[in-house]
Design an enzyme around this catalytic site. Structure first.
Site, mmCIF file in Angstrom:
data_model
loop_
_atom_site.group_PDB
_atom_site.id
_atom_site.type_symbol
_atom_site.label_atom_id
_atom_site.label_comp_id
_atom_site.label_asym_id
_atom_site.label_seq_id
_atom_site.Cartn_x
_atom_site.Cartn_y
_atom_site.Cartn_z
ATOM 1 N N GLU A 203 18.543 -6.978 -6.011
ATOM 2 C CA GLU A 203 17.642 -5.673 -5.981
ATOM 3 C C GLU A 203 16.263 -6.318 -5.440
ATOM 4 O OE1 GLU A 203 15.982 -2.741 -9.297
ATOM 5 O OE2 GLU A 203 16.644 -4.762 -9.927
ATOM 6 N N CYS B 215 20.909 -2.308 -11.229
ATOM 7 C CA CYS B 215 20.278 -3.002 -12.293
ATOM 8 C C CYS B 215 20.579 -2.283 -13.421
ATOM 9 C CB CYS B 215 18.725 -3.273 -12.100
ATOM 10 S SG CYS B 215 17.985 -4.552 -13.176
ATOM 11 N N LYS C 259 18.798 4.260 -6.958
ATOM 12 C CA LYS C 259 18.902 3.934 -8.495
ATOM 13 C C LYS C 259 18.975 5.279 -9.331
ATOM 14 C CE LYS C 259 17.130 0.377 -11.572
ATOM 15 N NZ LYS C 259 16.052 -0.846 -11.446
#
Length: 288
Positions: A50, A160, A119
Site C-alpha cells: 500500500e 489494508c 479502497k
C-alpha cells in the site's frame, strides 16, 4: 490430470516489502528492482505494498496523487510486460475529478491494466493514547468489488483496512476467488495485535490463500508500518513472512492443496442458506 493442468495448479507468488521514502522516483526505482528480482526467481504474480510510491499519511495524499494512467502506473505497466508477470501494484494516491482515492492497479503480463481497486473501507480509527488516523479527512471510498483472472486462479483484491470486513472476503470466495491479495500498512499498534490474525481468519473462513504486502518499517516516518508481509494457506498456516526490513518473500501456491482442504472440510456446501446469507448489494464487480 494432464501435465499442463498440473503445472497450472501451482504457481509462485512474490510479495514485495518495499522501503518507502519521500522521493517518488526512488520508490519507483526500488520497486522496479525488486519486481525484476521476483520475476527472476520464478514469480508469476507479484504484489507491491500500500502507498508504495509515497509516504502513507493524510498530509501526503494530495501532494503525491496522480491520475491513472500516470507516472507510477505507466512504470508498472511497462514493468509487468517486461517481466511477464501479473503485477498487483500495491496502491497509490489517485486523483480523479477533484477527489482522492487510495487505489490499487493490477496489470497483466502484456502490460495492460486489468482493474483499479479503490479502497472500499477508509481507515478511520481512534485508539486513545496510541493512534488516531482518519483517511476520510482527505480520501473518498471506492464502491466496487475487484476480481481479476489469471491462468492459475481468480484473484480478489482489497486494500489494508478492507481485510477487517469478513463479508468482502466471503463474497470474493463465492465468486470463485482462490487467492485474496491485500496491499496494506498496519501500524505499530494494530499490526502486532491483528495483522496476522486477520489474514489467518480470512484464509480459514473462506479456504483461500491470503497474501499481504506492507511497506518496510521506517522508525523515522510519521506513520510507522508494522511490516511482516505474509502469505497464509487455506489451512490458516503462515507459509511465508517477512520481518520488518525491505525484502521479497515467496510462496508456492498449490491449488490442488486448496481443493483438498475444501473437500476435507466442505463448509461451502454445509452453509445454512435457509438461515443466513451474505450478499453484495452493488454487483458492479470490476473484473478482467
Amino acid at each position: 490430470m494432464s501435465g499442463i493442468i498440473k503445472a497450472m495448479a501451482k504457481f509462485r507468488l512474490a510479495v514485495v516489502q518495499l522501503h518507502v521514502t519521500k522521493l517518488k522516483a526512488e520508490n519507483l526505482s526500488r520497486a522496479q528492482k525488486l519486481v525484476k528480482e521476483a520475476a527472476g526467481q520464478g514469480a508469476k504474480v507479484v504484489v507491491l505494498p500500500e502507498c508504495f510510491n509515497s509516504p502513507y499519511g493524510t498530509g501526503y495524499f494530495a501532494e503525491y496523487a496522480e491520475k491513472i494512467p500516470g507516472e507510477s502506473t505507466q512504470v508498472l505497466a511497462k514493468l509487468a510486460e517486461e517481466c511477464g508477470v501479473y503485477l498487483v501494484g500495491g496502491s497509490i494516491p489517485e486523483e480523479d475529478e477533484g477527489k482522492l482515492f487510495n487505489t490499487c492497479s493490477v496489470f497483466g503480463p502484456d502490460g495492460k491494466l486489468l482493474l483499479k481497486h479503490r479502497k472500499i473501507h477508509l481507515f478511520d480509527i481512534d485508539v486513545p493514547g496510541k493512534i488516531r488516523f482518519q483517511e476520510s479527512e482527505t480520501l473518498s471510498p471506492g464502491s466496487s468489488l475487484s476480481v481479476f483472472e489469471t491462468p492459475y486462479c481468480r484473484v480478489g483484491v482489497g486494500i489494508c483496512y478492507d481485510i477487517r470486513f469478513a463479508e468482502l472476503a466471503q463474497i470474493y470466495a463465492r465468486k470463485g476467488c482462490e487467492l485474496l491479495v491485500y496491499p496494506g500498512a498496519f501500524n505499530m499498534t494494530t499490526g502486532p495485535a491483528h495483522w496476522e490474525l486477520l489474514q489467518r481468519a480470512r484464509a480459514v473462513d473462506n479456504q483461500v490463500y491470503v497474501a499481504t504486502a506492507s511497506p518496510a518499517r521506517d522508525e523515522s516516518a510519521s506513520y510507522v508500518a508494522w511490516g511482516h508481509s505474509s502469505v497464509v494457506n487455506p489451512w490458516g498456516e503462515v507459509i511465508a513472512q517477512a520481518q520488518s526490513e525491505e525484502s521479497v518473500v515467496y510462496a508456492d501456491i498449490d491449488l490442488q492443496y486448496l481443493a483438498d482442504v475444501r473437500r476435507q472440510i466442505p463448509i461451502t456446501t454445509q452453509r445454512r442458506k435457509d438461515i443466513y446469507t451474505v450478499d453484495a448489494v452493488n454487483e458492479g464487480v470490476i473484473t478482467s
